[in-house]
Design an enzyme around this catalytic site. Structure first.
Site, short mmCIF file in Angstrom:
data_model
loop_
_atom_site.label_atom_id
_atom_site.label_comp_id
_atom_site.label_asym_id
_atom_site.label_seq_id
_atom_site.Cartn_x
_atom_site.Cartn_y
_atom_site.Cartn_z
N GLY A 7 0.63 -1.20 -0.11
CA GLY A 7 0.00 0.03 0.11
C GLY A 7 0.78 1.17 0.04
N GLY A 49 1.36 5.12 1.39
CA GLY A 49 1.22 6.00 2.50
C GLY A 49 2.42 5.71 3.55
N HIS A 50 3.50 5.09 3.25
CA HIS A 50 4.67 4.62 3.73
C HIS A 50 5.85 5.40 3.28
CE1 HIS A 50 2.06 1.64 5.70
NE2 HIS A 50 1.80 1.24 4.46
N HIS A 70 -0.30 0.52 9.89
CA HIS A 70 -1.75 1.00 9.19
C HIS A 70 -2.78 1.49 10.35
CE1 HIS A 70 0.13 -2.09 6.67
NE2 HIS A 70 -0.10 -1.14 5.69
#
Ligand SMILES: Nc1ncnc2c1ncn2[C@@H]1O[C@H](COP(=O)(O)OP(=O)(O)O)[C@@H](O)[C@H]1O
Ligand SMILES: [Mg+2]
Lengths: 194, 329
Positions: free
Chosen positions: B53, B55-56, B218
């Site tokens: 995903g 967002g990191h 997350h």
């Protein structure tokens, strides 16, 4: 029996239902996951509906295959490969002559279990698929049976997927994937396909 | 929600174009996908491909470049990329010696990457994968999805990239990867949650004076909430956990990574690193490799994680130290 027309109708209804319940599905996922199940499912089913509306299909297998590829490439997360594997399994089964709905749903459930390795009682969509399958075999699938299967995931402790990180804290919440799978089968009834 | 974005649904797409703008000499975007590829190929070497995903950032795409990742597949925020995208990355990144996938241990990632492996095998590309599960905050048991993959992943990227460049075969890389992963452990603490643009709300809520140990990248729940403590006390809690997990002896050699989770300033990261170093010095642990910065973030989560990597072989330290050309290492 599934036909090209009623299969498309079924999946379109499912896409509409998911779009309408997008926020609710995400809310369920917020409680025991990461809050994206509604966004994931609506992204995937909207793409599926668009793909199904774009071409003419000759066979149920083609419909299911097209749906599978849309879901697979647009849902993401855990539910993408699971719904994708379900529909790939169903498409393969629909390829055989004179297959009825029950064996198609059986193939879908097998696809999910092969991919995700969840057993009944693990608090996942598998719980709904297997209950529905059982009811179909007995000729007793109703909205009430589906609702009950979805609600029955609440008291369970999650053993697969993100919710399993919560351990005991997952108890008391409905599994979001069970809810979305419930919608899928309710659309079967709503569409008059049963 | 207050963010410098345009439309929430466009964040990944626009971010990737911005990243390519930043490092245009090193990387390119595979048209029509969210796959970032390195420009300089190493023909005949195994290609190391990672992803997950978004967002990191700077993980994963920031580590694409010579000596590290051959490609990164960037999913939606906090959501695994899909099999078609991963398969496209595998095909494009392959340099003729097969592809090693680095997967973080989340059900979604594993299933999507495994499906991509199936797709790639139809194209006759040899693919293997390793699964990073360095977060010791959650128990590993047959009744859960197991330990999560967090900041230690960037050390795995570095090790695999260097070893691939050194010419290891796909099988050798996979074995090395498994050994390396079992030598890396991470534990973190969060002060506040990150906000996913499409949801607009923080993933969880901590009171002004509260912190939570063991939160995942997350926003997965951790193992304990308590009133915020000093950096020294947090360092003690986290090193105690790691000591329990590693059971180290004096003069053992470790690489250390202090990682900011997104909204924690470097000043605090250095203060924390200083406190950890005091504790580890007392334990007489050697730290020949040190890294501090925000490398595996969780959007705008405030907090920090501490990763230790037991350097069981001198070669491993060399591989950590080989220079690379990437946006972020
Ligand atoms: N291994 C598995 N087998 C069957 N279903 C699973 C498994 N892992 C997760 N699920 C289902 O997926 C749902 C979560 O989907 P979603 O939120 O879209 O993905 P993610 O967990 O990656 O965020 C769960 O509610 C559960 O029903
Ligand atoms: Mg989710």
């Amino acid at each position: 029996m599934l036909t090209v027309e009623n299969t498309i109708k079924w999946l379109d209804l499912f896409a509409d239902k998911v779009a309408a319940e997008k926020d609710y599905l995400s809310e369920l996922d917020q409680a025991i996951g990461d809050g994206d199940h509604g966004a994931n499912m609506s992204r995937g089913t909207a793409a599926m509906k668009e793909a199904l509306g774009k071409q003419n299909f000759g066979t149920v297998q083609d419909v299911l295959k097209t749906a599978a590829m849309s879901l697979l490439s647009k849902i993401g997360g855990a539910s993408g490969p699971l719904y994708g594997s379900a529909l790939i399994g169903m498409a393969k089964e629909a390829g055989n002559a004179d297959t009825d709905l029950t064996s198609i749903v059986q193939a879908g459930a097998d696809g999910i279990q092969k991919r995700g390795k969840a057993e009944p009682g693990d608090k996942t969509m598998v719980d709904v698929w297997l209950t529905v399958l059982h009811a179909l075999k007995e000729g007793k699938l109703t909205d009430a049976v589906i609702d009950q299967a979805v609600q029955a995931t609440a008291p369970l402790k999650a053993k697969k997927g993100r919710a399993s990180y919560l351990g005991d804290r997952s108890v008391g919440h409905i599994d979001p994937g069970a809810m979305s799978s419930g919608y899928l089968f309710k659309c079967l009834i709503a569409g008059g396909i049963l | 929600m207050k963010k410098i974005i345009n439309k929430p649904e466009d964040v990944v797409d626009e971010m990737l174009d911005g990243l390519v703008f930043t490092s245009a000499s090193l990387i390119r975007r595979l048209p029509g996908t969210n796959v970032i590829l390195r420009k300089q190929k190493s023909e005949g070497k195994v290609a190391v491909v990672s992803g997950g995903g978004s967002g990191h950032e700077p993980t994963h795409a920031g580590f694409v470049g010579s000596g590290m990742l051959a490609a990164a597949v960037c999913g939606p925020v906090f959501t695994s990329p899909t099999p078609d995208q991963i398969a496209a990355a595998i095909k494009e990144a392959n340099q003729g010696a097969g592809v090693l996938l680095v997967i973080k241990n989340y059900s979604g990632d594993i299933m999507n990457f495994e499906m991509a492996e199936d797709l790639a095998s139809m194209d006759h590309i040899e693919v293997k994968h390793i699964v990073v599960d360095d977060d010791i905050a959650v128990e590993d048991s047959t009744y859960t999805a197991g330990k999560r993959g967090v900041a230690g992943t960037i050390l795995v990227h570095k090790m695999m990239g260097a070893a691939a460049e050194a010419g290891l075969s796909l099988n050798e890389l996979k074995d090395l990867g498994d050994q390396v992963i079992s030598s890396i452990k991470t534990i973190g603490v969060a002060l506040s949650a990150g906000t996913v643009p499409e949801s607009g709300k923080p993933g969880f809520v901590l009171k002004d004076n509260e912190m939570e140990y063991g939160v995942g990248i997350h926003g997965e729940p951790g193992y304990r909430r308590e009133p915020i403590k000093s950096s020294k006390e947090i360092a003690k809690e986290l090193t105690d956990k790691l000591r329990d997990a590693f059971k180290w002896n004096a003069s053992d050699r470790y690489a250390i990574l202090v990682n900011g989770l997104g909204a924690t300033p470097l000043m605090e990261q250095y203060i924390f690193a200083n406190d950890v170093s005091e504790i580890l010095t007392k334990d007489k642990i050697e730290l020949p490799f040190r890294k501090v910065g925000s490398y595996m973030t969780s959007l705008d989560m405030a907090g920090i994680s501490l990763t230790l990597f037991h350097l069981k072989q001198d070669q491993w330290l060399d591989w950590l130290n080989v220079p690379v050309e990437t946006t972020a290492w």
